[in-house]
Design a protein around this motif. Sequence first.
Motif: not given
Length: 390
Positions: A62-67, A127-143, A238-243
């Motif tokens: 779950v930590f590796n697939q947060i988005e 960041k690698m997300i679902a096998g794709t190298k992309t811009l790290d929009t972190n949780l904000i992008g996913a949400i 902070f907790i799950f992202g790179p802050a």
Amino acid sequence: MMQKLQRFGGAMFTPVLLFAFAGIILSLSIMFQNEMLVGGIAAEGTIWKNFWAVVESGGWTVFNQIELLFVIGLPMGLAQKANARAALESFVVYTTFNNFLSKILQLMGPTFNVDFTQEVGGNSGLKMIAGTKTLDTNLIGAILIAAIVVWIHNRYFEKKLPDWIGIFQGSSLVVIIGFFLMLPIAFLTAWIWPIIQSGIGSAQGFMASSGTFGVWLYVFLERILIPTGLHHFIYQPFIFGPAVVEGGLTAAWLETLNTFAQSTQPLKELFPAGGFALHNVSKLFAPLGIAAAFYTTASPEKRKKTLALLIPTALTAILSGITEPFEFTFLFIAPQLFLVHSLLAASLGATVYAFGVVGDIGGGLITNLSQFVIPMSINHMGSVLTLFAV
């Protein structure tokens, strides 16, 4: 509006619940691989060591697939109909967005001041997300993408199309609309997000560089924003992202748990960013006080019924760290007390940090025993005692 924000917060909480179990599994598996705790049975190459290494690998899922968890989890809580379909649509549209963004940066990275040739992670913003190298929009992008898909789903999922194109209605229509909408959003993201990354970094940098006051401000904002659901934007980077630490504080703490446990160096020196993992430390102690307040202020004839409600709620809060039932109850009964609660929680976190206690503390008694109290009692008993003393 408040009701919508609270519903959003509830939907956000659904994937977060998965982290409690994963955290316990990780902390236990890491602890059982510590020779200082379990002896030679945990030596490299033993069946015991290998077994718990396998268990640990599963705990990182779950930590590796947060988005992806939030992209799938939010529609399940926010879609007004066919929630499972909405989750699938969200996943497809989100991965489409990241594929668009990846190709845009691959072809035009310098235009957007992004060096797409860098390795993912670190300060690259990639960041690698679902096998794709992309811009790290972190949780904000996913949400944000999940929210857009939910809006499309609620509006167009049941729209009837002419029979000759009827195959494209339902989930197909939602994905088609999302596909074309993601193209301009991907371009906008490539242009705006690097600027936002800089701004977020500055705000987080202010808190991260402000010592005890930074921890106080961080915990206060995380608590006071709970009713709006926006507290997730405070603590999750902070907790799950790179802050402050690449991969998030929880992952960093678990990865180095054995190292910290075996070291005699002060925890605050070993893990200086750990003050920002103290936002939940009040969950260890506040439930007892809140429950006592509910009981003592209840009418004498209703105290038995109140106690019957409080016991399971308090046990859940203390053991697992889920305190929302308490917090939302007195939020509506006495909002001013929620402000007091936030101030006290911030003061507790800052005080504990000032006394040199850091670590991923506050997810409930079970988590804390396995992630802090037991492993740190070897060489950091002073920190353990200080935590409970404060």
